[in-house]
Scaffold this motif. Sequence first.
Motif, PDB file in Angstrom:
ATOM      1  N   ALA A  12       0.818  -1.237   0.048  1.00  0.00           N
ATOM      2  CA  ALA A  12      -0.175   0.111  -0.184  1.00  0.00           C
ATOM      3  C   ALA A  12       0.766   1.228   0.101  1.00  0.00           C
ATOM      4  O   ALA A  12       2.036   1.098   0.481  1.00  0.00           O
ATOM      5  CB  ALA A  12      -0.775   0.043   1.463  1.00  0.00           C
ATOM      6  N   GLU A 204     -12.595  10.462   4.306  1.00  0.00           N
ATOM      7  CA  GLU A 204     -11.327   9.716   4.743  1.00  0.00           C
ATOM      8  C   GLU A 204     -11.381   8.402   4.476  1.00  0.00           C
ATOM      9  O   GLU A 204     -10.568   7.708   4.148  1.00  0.00           O
ATOM     10  CB  GLU A 204     -11.219   9.945   6.287  1.00  0.00           C
ATOM     11  N   ARG A 205     -12.595   7.590   4.546  1.00  0.00           N
ATOM     12  CA  ARG A 205     -12.914   6.259   4.090  1.00  0.00           C
ATOM     13  C   ARG A 205     -12.582   5.939   2.683  1.00  0.00           C
ATOM     14  O   ARG A 205     -11.860   4.986   2.412  1.00  0.00           O
ATOM     15  CB  ARG A 205     -14.352   5.685   4.664  1.00  0.00           C
ATOM     16  N   GLU A 206     -12.897   6.757   2.000  1.00  0.00           N
ATOM     17  CA  GLU A 206     -12.939   6.638   0.634  1.00  0.00           C
ATOM     18  C   GLU A 206     -11.213   6.846   0.229  1.00  0.00           C
ATOM     19  O   GLU A 206     -10.744   6.172  -0.674  1.00  0.00           O
ATOM     20  CB  GLU A 206     -13.647   7.476  -0.368  1.00  0.00           C
ATOM     21  N   GLU A 207     -10.645   7.618   0.791  1.00  0.00           N
ATOM     22  CA  GLU A 207      -9.056   7.918   0.284  1.00  0.00           C
ATOM     23  C   GLU A 207      -8.249   6.610   1.033  1.00  0.00           C
ATOM     24  O   GLU A 207      -7.319   6.242   0.451  1.00  0.00           O
ATOM     25  CB  GLU A 207      -8.746   9.193   1.388  1.00  0.00           C
ATOM     26  N   ALA A 208      -8.828   6.465   2.204  1.00  0.00           N
ATOM     27  CA  ALA A 208      -8.110   5.033   2.747  1.00  0.00           C
ATOM     28  C   ALA A 208      -8.360   3.670   1.785  1.00  0.00           C
ATOM     29  O   ALA A 208      -7.409   2.920   1.562  1.00  0.00           O
ATOM     30  CB  ALA A 208      -8.773   4.706   4.170  1.00  0.00           C
ATOM     31  N   GLN A 209      -9.549   3.586   1.309  1.00  0.00           N
ATOM     32  CA  GLN A 209      -9.913   2.627   0.307  1.00  0.00           C
ATOM     33  C   GLN A 209      -8.924   2.794  -0.884  1.00  0.00           C
ATOM     34  O   GLN A 209      -8.260   1.760  -1.360  1.00  0.00           O
ATOM     35  CB  GLN A 209     -11.439   2.525  -0.015  1.00  0.00           C
ATOM     36  N   ALA A 210      -8.646   3.955  -1.238  1.00  0.00           N
ATOM     37  CA  ALA A 210      -7.962   4.106  -2.792  1.00  0.00           C
ATOM     38  C   ALA A 210      -6.522   4.033  -2.521  1.00  0.00           C
ATOM     39  O   ALA A 210      -5.775   3.618  -3.358  1.00  0.00           O
ATOM     40  CB  ALA A 210      -8.381   5.804  -3.213  1.00  0.00           C
ATOM     41  N   LEU A 212      -5.328   1.530  -0.619  1.00  0.00           N
ATOM     42  CA  LEU A 212      -5.145   0.053  -0.608  1.00  0.00           C
ATOM     43  C   LEU A 212      -4.495  -0.483  -1.829  1.00  0.00           C
ATOM     44  O   LEU A 212      -5.041   0.120  -3.095  1.00  0.00           O
ATOM     45  CB  LEU A 212      -6.357  -0.720  -0.325  1.00  0.00           C
ATOM     46  N   ALA A 214      -4.568  -2.507  -5.419  1.00  0.00           N
ATOM     47  CA  ALA A 214      -5.692  -2.929  -6.083  1.00  0.00           C
ATOM     48  C   ALA A 214      -5.845  -4.462  -6.333  1.00  0.00           C
ATOM     49  O   ALA A 214      -4.694  -4.932  -6.238  1.00  0.00           O
ATOM     50  CB  ALA A 214      -5.498  -2.288  -7.502  1.00  0.00           C
ATOM     51  N   LYS A 215      -6.922  -4.872  -6.045  1.00  0.00           N
ATOM     52  CA  LYS A 215      -7.115  -6.379  -6.327  1.00  0.00           C
ATOM     53  C   LYS A 215      -6.820  -6.676  -7.737  1.00  0.00           C
ATOM     54  O   LYS A 215      -7.254  -6.003  -8.618  1.00  0.00           O
ATOM     55  CB  LYS A 215      -8.495  -6.696  -5.744  1.00  0.00           C
TER      56      LYS A 215
END
Length: 230
Positions: A12, A204-210, A212, A214-215
Amino acid sequence: MQGLYGRNHKGAIAIAKPDPALIAVLINREHSRLSSQVKTLEKVLHALFSDKEYQRLIQLAANWRALLAFDDGAPKLADTLEVFIAAYRQRSPDQERLHDEVVFQAGVYRMGHWALVKHFIPGVTDCLDNFGSVLPKYREAFKRRYEAEGNLSVEAQSQLLKAQYALIPNRRDPYRHEEMKRRGLVTADGIVPMGVKEALALIEREEAQAALPAKRGVVAWVADRFRRKE
Protein backbone atom coordinates in the motif's frame (compact mmCIF):
# COMPACT_ATOMS: atom_id res chain seq x y z
CA MET A 1 10.95 5.91 0.56
CA GLN A 2 11.18 8.32 -2.34
CA GLY A 3 10.06 11.88 -1.71
CA LEU A 4 6.91 11.91 0.38
CA TYR A 5 5.69 8.54 -0.80
CA GLY A 6 6.73 4.93 -0.52
CA ARG A 7 5.17 1.51 -0.13
CA ASN A 8 4.78 -0.47 3.02
CA HIS A 9 5.37 -4.21 3.28
CA LYS A 10 1.82 -4.90 2.09
CA GLY A 11 2.27 -2.85 -1.06
CA ALA A 12 0.00 0.00 0.00
CA ILE A 13 1.09 3.58 -0.60
CA ALA A 14 2.52 5.12 2.58
CA ILE A 15 2.59 8.91 2.90
CA ALA A 16 5.25 10.52 5.08
CA LYS A 17 3.83 12.07 8.23
CA PRO A 18 5.18 14.77 10.55
CA ASP A 19 7.54 13.52 13.26
CA PRO A 20 6.18 14.68 16.66
CA ALA A 21 9.50 14.31 18.50
CA LEU A 22 11.43 16.23 15.85
CA ILE A 23 8.86 19.02 15.87
CA ALA A 24 8.88 19.17 19.68
CA VAL A 25 12.65 19.73 19.73
CA LEU A 26 12.66 22.30 16.94
CA ILE A 27 9.70 24.34 18.14
CA ASN A 28 11.17 24.52 21.65
CA ARG A 29 14.47 25.73 20.25
CA GLU A 30 12.77 28.31 18.07
CA HIS A 31 10.68 29.69 20.92
CA SER A 32 13.69 29.80 23.23
CA ARG A 33 15.63 31.84 20.64
CA LEU A 34 12.65 34.12 20.12
CA SER A 35 12.28 34.79 23.86
CA SER A 36 15.97 35.65 24.15
CA GLN A 37 15.82 37.96 21.14
CA VAL A 38 12.75 39.78 22.45
CA LYS A 39 14.52 40.36 25.78
CA THR A 40 17.38 42.14 23.99
CA LEU A 41 14.94 44.80 22.78
CA GLU A 42 14.46 46.18 26.27
CA LYS A 43 18.00 47.55 26.44
CA VAL A 44 17.26 49.64 23.33
CA LEU A 45 14.70 51.61 25.31
CA HIS A 46 17.29 52.85 27.77
CA ALA A 47 20.19 53.59 25.44
CA LEU A 48 21.16 56.29 22.96
CA PHE A 49 20.58 55.62 19.29
CA SER A 50 23.26 53.42 17.76
CA ASP A 51 23.56 52.73 14.06
CA LYS A 52 25.11 49.36 14.88
CA GLU A 53 22.12 48.47 17.05
CA TYR A 54 19.77 49.76 14.38
CA GLN A 55 21.34 47.46 11.78
CA ARG A 56 21.11 44.54 14.20
CA LEU A 57 17.40 45.16 14.64
CA ILE A 58 16.86 45.39 10.89
CA GLN A 59 18.56 42.01 10.48
CA LEU A 60 16.53 40.56 13.33
CA ALA A 61 13.27 41.58 11.68
CA ALA A 62 14.43 40.03 8.40
CA ASN A 63 15.35 36.82 10.20
CA TRP A 64 11.97 36.62 11.91
CA ARG A 65 10.23 37.05 8.60
CA ALA A 66 12.33 34.43 6.83
CA LEU A 67 13.15 31.86 9.50
CA LEU A 68 10.25 31.63 11.95
CA ALA A 69 8.46 28.44 10.96
CA PHE A 70 4.88 29.40 11.83
CA ASP A 71 4.19 31.37 8.68
CA ASP A 72 0.68 32.37 9.79
CA GLY A 73 2.22 34.44 12.59
CA ALA A 74 5.73 35.42 11.48
CA PRO A 75 4.77 38.30 9.13
CA LYS A 76 2.68 40.06 11.78
CA LEU A 77 5.45 39.72 14.35
CA ALA A 78 8.10 40.99 11.93
CA ASP A 79 5.85 43.92 10.94
CA THR A 80 5.45 44.88 14.60
CA LEU A 81 9.20 44.79 15.14
CA GLU A 82 9.78 46.98 12.08
CA VAL A 83 7.38 49.59 13.45
CA PHE A 84 9.35 49.57 16.70
CA ILE A 85 12.62 49.90 14.76
CA ALA A 86 11.30 52.95 12.92
CA ALA A 87 10.33 54.53 16.24
CA TYR A 88 13.79 53.75 17.61
CA ARG A 89 15.45 55.47 14.67
CA GLN A 90 13.24 58.54 15.05
CA ARG A 91 13.68 58.61 18.86
CA SER A 92 9.90 58.51 19.08
CA PRO A 93 8.24 58.81 22.49
CA ASP A 94 6.12 55.81 21.45
CA GLN A 95 9.07 53.43 21.71
CA GLU A 96 8.02 51.89 25.00
CA ARG A 97 4.45 51.27 23.85
CA LEU A 98 5.68 49.77 20.60
CA HIS A 99 8.18 47.62 22.49
CA ASP A 100 5.31 46.26 24.58
CA GLU A 101 3.44 45.49 21.37
CA VAL A 102 6.38 43.43 20.09
CA VAL A 103 6.43 41.49 23.37
CA PHE A 104 2.69 40.92 23.07
CA GLN A 105 2.88 39.78 19.45
CA ALA A 106 5.71 37.39 20.30
CA GLY A 107 3.38 35.79 22.84
CA VAL A 108 0.61 35.62 20.25
CA TYR A 109 3.03 33.98 17.83
CA ARG A 110 4.04 31.31 20.34
CA MET A 111 0.44 30.53 21.29
CA GLY A 112 -0.65 30.35 17.66
CA HIS A 113 2.29 28.13 16.82
CA TRP A 114 1.46 25.69 19.61
CA ALA A 115 -2.22 25.75 18.63
CA LEU A 116 -1.28 24.69 15.09
CA VAL A 117 0.93 21.88 16.31
CA LYS A 118 -1.48 20.56 18.93
CA HIS A 119 -4.36 20.58 16.45
CA PHE A 120 -2.63 18.76 13.62
CA ILE A 121 0.08 16.79 15.45
CA PRO A 122 -1.30 15.87 18.89
CA GLY A 123 1.58 13.43 19.48
CA VAL A 124 3.90 16.39 20.09
CA THR A 125 2.53 16.84 23.62
CA ASP A 126 3.61 13.29 24.48
CA CYS A 127 7.21 14.41 23.92
CA LEU A 128 7.01 17.15 26.56
CA ASP A 129 7.13 17.15 30.34
CA ASN A 130 4.62 18.95 32.55
CA PHE A 131 6.52 22.22 32.11
CA GLY A 132 6.57 22.10 28.31
CA SER A 133 10.21 21.05 28.00
CA VAL A 134 11.22 18.27 25.63
CA LEU A 135 11.82 14.98 27.40
CA PRO A 136 15.54 14.09 27.56
CA LYS A 137 15.23 10.93 25.46
CA TYR A 138 13.88 12.92 22.52
CA ARG A 139 16.53 15.64 22.84
CA GLU A 140 19.25 13.00 22.91
CA ALA A 141 17.78 11.16 19.92
CA PHE A 142 17.73 14.45 17.99
CA LYS A 143 21.38 15.12 18.81
CA ARG A 144 22.40 11.64 17.69
CA ARG A 145 20.52 11.82 14.41
CA TYR A 146 20.97 15.43 13.34
CA GLU A 147 23.89 16.88 15.28
CA ALA A 148 26.39 14.07 15.69
CA GLU A 149 28.94 16.18 13.80
CA GLY A 150 27.97 19.60 15.11
CA ASN A 151 25.00 21.81 15.86
CA LEU A 152 22.59 22.63 13.07
CA SER A 153 22.45 26.26 12.01
CA VAL A 154 19.32 28.27 12.72
CA GLU A 155 18.65 28.26 8.98
CA ALA A 156 18.88 24.47 8.81
CA GLN A 157 16.59 24.06 11.82
CA SER A 158 14.07 26.42 10.24
CA GLN A 159 14.09 24.49 6.97
CA LEU A 160 13.69 21.21 8.82
CA LEU A 161 10.70 22.46 10.80
CA LYS A 162 9.04 24.01 7.75
CA ALA A 163 9.53 20.74 5.88
CA GLN A 164 7.68 18.96 8.68
CA TYR A 165 4.78 21.38 8.45
CA ALA A 166 4.64 20.81 4.69
CA LEU A 167 3.69 17.20 5.49
CA ILE A 168 0.54 18.26 7.36
CA PRO A 169 -2.39 17.32 5.12
CA ASN A 170 -5.01 20.01 4.52
CA ARG A 171 -3.33 22.48 6.85
CA ARG A 172 -4.89 25.45 5.06
CA ASP A 173 -8.30 23.79 4.86
CA PRO A 174 -8.58 21.54 7.93
CA TYR A 175 -12.28 20.86 7.43
CA ARG A 176 -11.75 19.88 3.77
CA HIS A 177 -14.37 22.35 2.57
CA GLU A 178 -12.91 22.56 -0.94
CA GLU A 179 -12.80 18.78 -1.22
CA MET A 180 -16.40 18.56 -0.04
CA LYS A 181 -17.43 21.04 -2.73
CA ARG A 182 -15.57 19.05 -5.37
CA ARG A 183 -17.44 15.92 -4.33
CA GLY A 184 -20.81 17.67 -4.37
CA LEU A 185 -21.30 17.43 -0.61
CA VAL A 186 -21.90 21.16 -0.17
CA THR A 187 -24.99 23.06 -1.32
CA ALA A 188 -24.89 26.40 -3.13
CA ASP A 189 -25.56 28.04 0.24
CA GLY A 190 -22.44 26.45 1.73
CA ILE A 191 -24.37 23.89 3.80
CA VAL A 192 -23.18 20.30 4.24
CA PRO A 193 -26.49 18.38 4.45
CA MET A 194 -25.00 15.20 5.93
CA GLY A 195 -22.99 17.19 8.47
CA VAL A 196 -19.32 18.18 8.41
CA LYS A 197 -18.22 15.34 10.67
CA GLU A 198 -19.96 12.72 8.56
CA ALA A 199 -18.67 14.24 5.31
CA LEU A 200 -15.10 14.22 6.63
CA ALA A 201 -15.47 10.58 7.68
CA LEU A 202 -16.78 9.68 4.21
CA ILE A 203 -13.85 11.38 2.48
CA GLU A 204 -11.33 9.70 4.78
CA ARG A 205 -12.88 6.26 4.22
CA GLU A 206 -12.77 6.69 0.46
CA GLU A 207 -9.18 7.92 0.55
CA ALA A 208 -8.13 5.01 2.75
CA GLN A 209 -9.80 2.60 0.33
CA ALA A 210 -8.07 4.23 -2.64
CA ALA A 211 -4.69 3.84 -0.92
CA LEU A 212 -5.06 0.07 -0.65
CA PRO A 213 -3.30 -2.03 -3.31
CA ALA A 214 -5.65 -2.81 -6.19
CA LYS A 215 -7.06 -6.33 -6.25
CA ARG A 216 -5.96 -8.42 -9.18
CA GLY A 217 -8.59 -8.64 -11.87
CA VAL A 218 -10.28 -11.84 -13.00
CA VAL A 219 -8.47 -11.76 -16.35
CA ALA A 220 -5.06 -11.76 -14.66
CA TRP A 221 -6.15 -14.63 -12.40
CA VAL A 222 -7.34 -16.73 -15.35
CA ALA A 223 -4.12 -16.00 -17.27
CA ASP A 224 -2.08 -17.25 -14.31
CA ARG A 225 -4.11 -20.46 -14.19
CA PHE A 226 -3.45 -21.17 -17.87
CA ARG A 227 0.28 -20.49 -17.49
CA ARG A 228 0.51 -23.02 -14.67
CA LYS A 229 -1.08 -25.71 -16.88
CA GLU A 230 1.40 -25.19 -19.71
